[in-house]
Design a protein around this motif. Structure first.
Motif, PDB file in Angstrom:
ATOM      1  N   PRO A   1      46.008  22.488  36.635  1.00  0.00           N
ATOM      2  CA  PRO A   1      45.307  23.771  36.642  1.00  0.00           C
ATOM      3  C   PRO A   1      44.778  24.159  38.023  1.00  0.00           C
ATOM      4  O   PRO A   1      44.430  25.310  38.251  1.00  0.00           O
ATOM      5  CB  PRO A   1      44.140  23.560  35.669  1.00  0.00           C
ATOM      6  CG  PRO A   1      44.572  22.444  34.796  1.00  0.00           C
ATOM      7  CD  PRO A   1      45.432  21.571  35.654  1.00  0.00           C
ATOM      8  N   LEU A   2      44.738  23.217  38.957  1.00  0.00           N
ATOM      9  CA  LEU A   2      44.231  23.501  40.292  1.00  0.00           C
ATOM     10  C   LEU A   2      45.107  24.494  41.051  1.00  0.00           C
ATOM     11  O   LEU A   2      44.657  25.141  41.987  1.00  0.00           O
ATOM     12  CB  LEU A   2      44.127  22.199  41.106  1.00  0.00           C
ATOM     13  CG  LEU A   2      43.194  21.135  40.535  1.00  0.00           C
ATOM     14  CD1 LEU A   2      43.279  19.870  41.365  1.00  0.00           C
ATOM     15  CD2 LEU A   2      41.773  21.657  40.469  1.00  0.00           C
ATOM     16  N   MET A   3      46.366  24.624  40.644  1.00  0.00           N
ATOM     17  CA  MET A   3      47.311  25.520  41.318  1.00  0.00           C
ATOM     18  C   MET A   3      47.021  26.983  41.008  1.00  0.00           C
ATOM     19  O   MET A   3      47.477  27.864  41.711  1.00  0.00           O
ATOM     20  CB  MET A   3      48.735  25.142  40.874  1.00  0.00           C
ATOM     21  CG  MET A   3      49.815  25.884  41.561  1.00  0.00           C
ATOM     22  SD  MET A   3      49.924  25.344  43.250  1.00  0.00           S
ATOM     23  CE  MET A   3      51.289  26.339  43.784  1.00  0.00           C
ATOM     24  N   PHE A   4      46.250  27.242  39.979  1.00  0.00           N
ATOM     25  CA  PHE A   4      46.022  28.604  39.523  1.00  0.00           C
ATOM     26  C   PHE A   4      44.611  29.062  39.880  1.00  0.00           C
ATOM     27  O   PHE A   4      43.712  28.257  40.021  1.00  0.00           O
ATOM     28  CB  PHE A   4      46.225  28.686  38.007  1.00  0.00           C
ATOM     29  CG  PHE A   4      47.649  28.466  37.602  1.00  0.00           C
ATOM     30  CD1 PHE A   4      48.505  29.536  37.449  1.00  0.00           C
ATOM     31  CD2 PHE A   4      48.141  27.184  37.409  1.00  0.00           C
ATOM     32  CE1 PHE A   4      49.828  29.344  37.104  1.00  0.00           C
ATOM     33  CE2 PHE A   4      49.465  26.984  37.057  1.00  0.00           C
ATOM     34  CZ  PHE A   4      50.307  28.069  36.909  1.00  0.00           C
ATOM     35  N   PRO A   5      44.433  30.397  39.989  1.00  0.00           N
ATOM     36  CA  PRO A   5      43.067  30.902  40.191  1.00  0.00           C
ATOM     37  C   PRO A   5      42.181  30.499  39.014  1.00  0.00           C
ATOM     38  O   PRO A   5      42.668  30.184  37.928  1.00  0.00           O
ATOM     39  CB  PRO A   5      43.255  32.425  40.224  1.00  0.00           C
ATOM     40  CG  PRO A   5      44.676  32.637  40.616  1.00  0.00           C
ATOM     41  CD  PRO A   5      45.424  31.466  40.028  1.00  0.00           C
ATOM     42  N   ARG A   6      40.898  30.541  39.224  1.00  0.00           N
ATOM     43  CA  ARG A   6      39.940  30.133  38.192  1.00  0.00           C
ATOM     44  C   ARG A   6      40.136  30.950  36.923  1.00  0.00           C
ATOM     45  O   ARG A   6      40.185  32.169  36.952  1.00  0.00           O
ATOM     46  CB  ARG A   6      38.524  30.330  38.718  1.00  0.00           C
ATOM     47  CG  ARG A   6      37.474  29.819  37.794  1.00  0.00           C
ATOM     48  CD  ARG A   6      36.108  29.870  38.474  1.00  0.00           C
ATOM     49  NE  ARG A   6      35.088  29.469  37.539  1.00  0.00           N
ATOM     50  CZ  ARG A   6      34.391  30.321  36.807  1.00  0.00           C
ATOM     51  NH1 ARG A   6      34.601  31.609  36.902  1.00  0.00           N
ATOM     52  NH2 ARG A   6      33.467  29.876  35.977  1.00  0.00           N
ATOM     53  N   SER A   7      40.238  30.257  35.807  1.00  0.00           N
ATOM     54  CA  SER A   7      40.426  30.920  34.519  1.00  0.00           C
ATOM     55  C   SER A   7      39.102  31.393  33.949  1.00  0.00           C
ATOM     56  O   SER A   7      38.056  30.772  34.171  1.00  0.00           O
ATOM     57  CB  SER A   7      41.078  29.966  33.522  1.00  0.00           C
ATOM     58  OG  SER A   7      42.415  29.777  33.839  1.00  0.00           O
ATOM     59  N   ILE A   8      39.186  32.481  33.194  1.00  0.00           N
ATOM     60  CA  ILE A   8      38.031  32.986  32.464  1.00  0.00           C
ATOM     61  C   ILE A   8      38.449  33.148  31.014  1.00  0.00           C
ATOM     62  O   ILE A   8      39.627  33.016  30.683  1.00  0.00           O
ATOM     63  CB  ILE A   8      37.515  34.318  33.055  1.00  0.00           C
ATOM     64  CG1 ILE A   8      38.610  35.390  33.037  1.00  0.00           C
ATOM     65  CG2 ILE A   8      36.978  34.121  34.453  1.00  0.00           C
ATOM     66  CD1 ILE A   8      38.136  36.754  33.501  1.00  0.00           C
ATOM     67  N   GLY A   9      37.525  33.435  30.153  1.00  0.00           N
ATOM     68  CA  GLY A   9      37.829  33.622  28.737  1.00  0.00           C
ATOM     69  C   GLY A   9      38.577  34.926  28.489  1.00  0.00           C
ATOM     70  O   GLY A   9      38.465  35.883  29.255  1.00  0.00           O
ATOM     71  N   ALA A  10      39.313  34.968  27.399  1.00  0.00           N
ATOM     72  CA  ALA A  10      40.125  36.140  27.081  1.00  0.00           C
ATOM     73  C   ALA A  10      39.260  37.385  26.864  1.00  0.00           C
ATOM     74  O   ALA A  10      39.610  38.473  27.342  1.00  0.00           O
ATOM     75  CB  ALA A  10      40.973  35.867  25.845  1.00  0.00           C
ATOM     76  N   VAL A  11      38.163  37.234  26.176  1.00  0.00           N
ATOM     77  CA  VAL A  11      37.300  38.383  25.892  1.00  0.00           C
ATOM     78  C   VAL A  11      36.754  38.952  27.196  1.00  0.00           C
ATOM     79  O   VAL A  11      36.781  40.166  27.433  1.00  0.00           O
ATOM     80  CB  VAL A  11      36.153  37.985  24.928  1.00  0.00           C
ATOM     81  CG1 VAL A  11      35.166  39.120  24.741  1.00  0.00           C
ATOM     82  CG2 VAL A  11      36.731  37.533  23.594  1.00  0.00           C
ATOM     83  N   GLU A  12      36.287  38.069  28.076  1.00  0.00           N
ATOM     84  CA  GLU A  12      35.755  38.509  29.371  1.00  0.00           C
ATOM     85  C   GLU A  12      36.862  39.117  30.242  1.00  0.00           C
ATOM     86  O   GLU A  12      36.651  40.133  30.908  1.00  0.00           O
ATOM     87  CB  GLU A  12      35.097  37.333  30.104  1.00  0.00           C
ATOM     88  CG  GLU A  12      34.559  37.672  31.476  1.00  0.00           C
ATOM     89  CD  GLU A  12      33.404  38.685  31.461  1.00  0.00           C
ATOM     90  OE1 GLU A  12      33.103  39.228  32.525  1.00  0.00           O
ATOM     91  OE2 GLU A  12      32.823  38.933  30.381  1.00  0.00           O
ATOM     92  N   ALA A  13      38.045  38.528  30.227  1.00  0.00           N
ATOM     93  CA  ALA A  13      39.159  39.057  31.018  1.00  0.00           C
ATOM     94  C   ALA A  13      39.552  40.454  30.541  1.00  0.00           C
ATOM     95  O   ALA A  13      39.794  41.351  31.358  1.00  0.00           O
ATOM     96  CB  ALA A  13      40.355  38.115  30.929  1.00  0.00           C
ATOM     97  N   GLN A  14      39.610  40.645  29.232  1.00  0.00           N
ATOM     98  CA  GLN A  14      39.974  41.955  28.701  1.00  0.00           C
ATOM     99  C   GLN A  14      38.891  42.990  29.008  1.00  0.00           C
ATOM    100  O   GLN A  14      39.197  44.136  29.301  1.00  0.00           O
ATOM    101  CB  GLN A  14      40.254  41.845  27.203  1.00  0.00           C
ATOM    102  CG  GLN A  14      41.538  41.087  26.933  1.00  0.00           C
ATOM    103  CD  GLN A  14      41.696  40.645  25.493  1.00  0.00           C
ATOM    104  OE1 GLN A  14      40.729  40.572  24.741  1.00  0.00           O
ATOM    105  NE2 GLN A  14      42.920  40.333  25.113  1.00  0.00           N
ATOM    106  N   ARG A  15      37.634  42.576  28.986  1.00  0.00           N
ATOM    107  CA  ARG A  15      36.536  43.476  29.332  1.00  0.00           C
ATOM    108  C   ARG A  15      36.641  43.891  30.801  1.00  0.00           C
ATOM    109  O   ARG A  15      36.566  45.067  31.136  1.00  0.00           O
ATOM    110  CB  ARG A  15      35.184  42.822  29.062  1.00  0.00           C
ATOM    111  CG  ARG A  15      33.993  43.767  29.275  1.00  0.00           C
ATOM    112  CD  ARG A  15      32.664  43.037  29.313  1.00  0.00           C
ATOM    113  NE  ARG A  15      32.512  42.147  30.444  1.00  0.00           N
ATOM    114  CZ  ARG A  15      32.287  42.542  31.708  1.00  0.00           C
ATOM    115  NH1 ARG A  15      32.219  43.810  31.994  1.00  0.00           N
ATOM    116  NH2 ARG A  15      32.139  41.667  32.680  1.00  0.00           N
ATOM    117  N   ARG A  16      36.861  42.911  31.677  1.00  0.00           N
ATOM    118  CA  ARG A  16      36.984  43.210  33.106  1.00  0.00           C
ATOM    119  C   ARG A  16      38.201  44.075  33.388  1.00  0.00           C
ATOM    120  O   ARG A  16      38.152  44.965  34.228  1.00  0.00           O
ATOM    121  CB  ARG A  16      37.087  41.913  33.915  1.00  0.00           C
ATOM    122  CG  ARG A  16      35.804  41.132  33.973  1.00  0.00           C
ATOM    123  CD  ARG A  16      35.980  39.899  34.820  1.00  0.00           C
ATOM    124  NE  ARG A  16      34.823  39.031  34.784  1.00  0.00           N
ATOM    125  CZ  ARG A  16      34.724  37.906  35.467  1.00  0.00           C
ATOM    126  NH1 ARG A  16      35.714  37.490  36.247  1.00  0.00           N
ATOM    127  NH2 ARG A  16      33.637  37.171  35.383  1.00  0.00           N
TER     128      ARG A  16
END
Length: 145
Positions: A47-62
């Motif tokens: 997972p270090l290869m990818f940008p920091r993950s966030i939750g789906a609900v928060e991602a859809q809101r953003r």
């Protein structure tokens, strides 16, 4: 969460075992090179290869606020890795959701893929796109900035 680290851990352990065998046989140079290769494979599949993950609900809101794509991915997925690498630095502008860490993200992906966790699935303006072309995703990222 641990599921994302299984493949990288296996690479490190396998590389260590094989390198130890080579050292015991008297080939420390080959062991060092092989260990570096296995460590690189572990890093690329982590997972270090990818940008920091966030939750789906928060991602859809953003995404609703800033118009940026939401990329659903998982560690060890070659297609996700290929998309990440081809997006380059622009990948940080997208909202990334690791479906192995976020049950809501996994559910969102299953809902649009007939029950399968097919990734990468990219949502743009609420519409899903499964395994899209990297050039198209890059275009969507440039539109949202």
């Amino acid at each position: 969460m641990m599921r994302a680290w299984i493949l990288p851990t296996l690479f490190v352990l396998s590389g260590s075992v094989v390198a130890t065998g080579l050292v015991l046989e008297g080939s420390p140079g080959q062991a060092g090179v092989l260990l570096v290769v296995f460590l690189l494979l572990a890093g690329v599949n982590s997972p270090l290869m990818f940008p920091r993950s966030i939750g789906a609900v928060e991602a859809q809101r953003r995404s609703a606020v800033d118009g940026r794509p939401v990329v659903f991915w998982r560690a060890g997925c070659t297609y996700c890795l290929r998309l990440r690498i081809r997006l380059g630095r622009g990948a940080r502008r997208a909202h990334w959701v690791d479906i192995w860490r976020d049950p809501a993200g996994a559910a969102a992906v299953r809902a649009v893929n007939g029950g399968n966790e097919t990734v990468p699935t990219v949502f743009v303006a609420g519409r899903p796109h499964v395994n899209p072309d990297h050039a198209w995703v890059r275009e969507q990222l440039s539109r949202s900035v």
